[in-house]
Design a protein around this motif. Structure first.
Motif, PDB file in Angstrom:
ATOM      1  N   THR A 168       1.460  -1.204   0.194  1.00 31.23           N
ATOM      2  CA  THR A 168      -0.608  -0.028  -0.389  1.00 31.23           C
ATOM      3  C   THR A 168       1.070   0.949   0.002  1.00 31.23           C
ATOM      4  OG1 THR A 168      -0.181   0.671   2.203  1.00 31.23           O
ATOM      5  CG2 THR A 168      -1.579  -1.461   1.655  1.00 31.23           C
ATOM      6  N   PRO A 170       1.068   5.065   1.531  1.00 28.86           N
ATOM      7  CA  PRO A 170       1.749   5.807   3.186  1.00 28.86           C
ATOM      8  C   PRO A 170       0.105   6.351   3.334  1.00 28.86           C
ATOM      9  CG  PRO A 170       2.211   6.998   1.850  1.00 28.86           C
ATOM     10  CD  PRO A 170       1.996   5.804   0.697  1.00 28.86           C
ATOM     11  N   ALA A 171      -0.932   7.039   2.122  1.00 26.21           N
ATOM     12  CA  ALA A 171      -2.074   6.993   2.754  1.00 26.21           C
ATOM     13  C   ALA A 171      -3.300   6.287   3.173  1.00 26.21           C
ATOM     14  CB  ALA A 171      -2.602   9.024   2.107  1.00 26.21           C
ATOM     15  N   HIS A 172      -3.337   4.949   1.839  1.00 25.21           N
ATOM     16  CA  HIS A 172      -4.230   4.055   2.884  1.00 25.21           C
ATOM     17  C   HIS A 172      -4.060   3.585   3.973  1.00 25.21           C
ATOM     18  CE1 HIS A 172      -5.758  -0.239   1.555  1.00 25.21           C
ATOM     19  NE2 HIS A 172      -5.749   0.266   0.514  1.00 25.21           N
ATOM     20  N   ALA A 173      -5.786   3.223   3.598  1.00 23.60           N
ATOM     21  CA  ALA A 173      -6.392   2.832   5.556  1.00 23.60           C
ATOM     22  C   ALA A 173      -5.672   1.574   5.664  1.00 23.60           C
ATOM     23  CB  ALA A 173      -7.801   2.368   4.957  1.00 23.60           C
ATOM     24  N   ALA A 175      -2.121   1.257   5.942  1.00 23.77           N
ATOM     25  CA  ALA A 175      -0.672   1.397   5.921  1.00 23.77           C
ATOM     26  C   ALA A 175      -0.004   1.137   7.786  1.00 23.77           C
ATOM     27  CB  ALA A 175      -0.542   2.661   5.261  1.00 23.77           C
ATOM     28  N   ASP A 234       0.681   7.081  -4.754  1.00 26.83           N
ATOM     29  CA  ASP A 234      -0.202   8.285  -5.014  1.00 26.83           C
ATOM     30  C   ASP A 234      -1.401   7.747  -5.062  1.00 26.83           C
ATOM     31  OD1 ASP A 234       2.463   9.447  -5.426  1.00 26.83           O
ATOM     32  OD2 ASP A 234       2.225   9.478  -7.601  1.00 26.83           O
ATOM     33  N   THR A 235      -2.288   6.985  -4.971  1.00 28.14           N
ATOM     34  CA  THR A 235      -3.131   6.284  -4.403  1.00 28.14           C
ATOM     35  C   THR A 235      -3.833   5.904  -3.023  1.00 28.14           C
ATOM     36  OG1 THR A 235      -3.884   5.970  -6.774  1.00 28.14           O
ATOM     37  CG2 THR A 235      -5.278   5.834  -6.198  1.00 28.14           C
ATOM     38  N   PRO A 236      -4.307   6.509  -2.600  1.00 27.46           N
ATOM     39  CA  PRO A 236      -4.545   6.258  -2.086  1.00 27.46           C
ATOM     40  C   PRO A 236      -6.234   4.542  -1.725  1.00 27.46           C
ATOM     41  CG  PRO A 236      -4.956   8.768  -0.904  1.00 27.46           C
ATOM     42  CD  PRO A 236      -4.473   7.877  -2.156  1.00 27.46           C
TER      43      PRO A 236
END
Length: 313
Positions: A168, A170-173, A175, A234-236
């Motif tokens: 994932t 860094p901004a993924h739920a 992460a 770049d894509t959460p």
């Protein structure tokens, strides 16, 4: 140019007599004479002059002799290049960054005396055809895809169960998770543009998605691993699966996370395939090296998952 006639010419030139050449070649003197005559017709020159002492080379024969010797040396090298044990062991690893490539690097470190040619073939049908034709000696695959059993002359053994990880940005739920239960991935978008219909890895991920209610997308063109990493970073809303032993490097500011998947841990089953009549001695060395499969590193008590169609250990 017939190599038997060239060899007869060289032996006769060295012996100086057709009779001695016949004895060395285990043929009749008449056969030697016929071969020399055929070679002279082919070249359009006389190669020997008969004398009371035997047979002497003409000027043309003297000119041809060193080239004839070289022809025989080249022929011997050509035969040696394909003689079992004299040519490199040719192994298909599918891709350079995946687990089979790592297995072959380990084999090379353990057996540096074995010459290797590493190739990368895309699908199992191409690999099996190459095994049957002798173009390669072994291939790493996940087998057997339902409805497409291996031919009877192709042998296989399961050599590695590789745990999958979730990758994932860094901004993924997820992460911040140290591990994630497989069932918890339902509802999350897992993007894998490398999935291609008809391949064994597509069959694997289709079964994984169906059994655990996952959303695995293969939309968009596949621009390779670097583009995949850029997009996930770049894509959460996106994540992807990758094998634990897949070797990837990304810029530090991507902040990507590799998260173990548990309860159960999905493992990708790598098998080694080879033709049952392949005589290359290094193939047995490779099989012995891989004889003890590396265990799947699932967390204690969580178990592992693989499709029901994969071959047993």
């Amino acid at each position: 140019m017939d190599l038997d006639t060239v060899r007869t010419f060289v032996v006769a030139a060295d012996a100086g007599q057709f009779q001695e050449a016949a004895a060395e070649l285990a043929v009749t003197q008449q056969a030697v004479s016929k071969r020399i005559a055929a070679l002279e017709r082919r070249l359009g020159v006389r190669l020997f002059t008969r004398t009371a002492r035997g047979a002497e080379l003409t000027i043309d024969g003297q000119a041809f002799l060193p080239h004839a010797r070289e022809l025989l040396r080249v022929a011997e090298r050509a035969v040696g290049s394909v003689r079992p044990g004299r040519r490199p062991l040719r192994v298909d690893v599918i891709a350079s960054r995946v687990a089979p490539s790592g297995l072959m690097r380990g084999f090379h470190r353990a057996h540096p005396e074995v010459e290797l040619d590493v190739v990368m073939l895309f699908d199992v049908e191409t690999a099996v055809a190459a095994l049957r034709s002798g173009a390669i000696d072994a291939s790493f695959r996940a087998v057997a895809v339902p409805g497409r059993p291996l031919p009877e002359d192709i042998e296989s053994v399961r050599v590695l169960d590789e745990p999958l990880q979730l990758l994932t940005g860094p901004a993924h739920a997820l992460a911040g998770a140290r591990s994630v239960h497989l069932a918890r991935l339902a509802g999350h978008r897992i993007w894998m543009p490398g999935i291609v219909p008809g391949t064994e890895w597509t069959a694997y991920y289709d079964d994984l998605a169906a059994e655990f209610g996952l959303t695995i997308e293969a939309t968009g063109p596949n621009f390779g691993s670097d583009a995949l990493l850029d997009t996930v970073a770049d894509t959460p809303a996106l994540a992807t699966f990758m094998g634990e032993q897949t070797r990837l490097v990304w810029p530090a500011d991507h902040g990507l996370r590799r998260i173990p998947v548990t309860d159960p841990t999905p493992v990708y089953p790598h098998s080694l395939l080879w033709h049952r009549d392949n005589p290359h001695p290094a193939l047995a060395t490779l099989r012995a090296h891989l004889a003890t499969p590396a265990p799947a590193h699932a967390a204690a008590g969580t178990g592992t998952w693989a499709p029901g169609w994969v071959l047993p250990h």
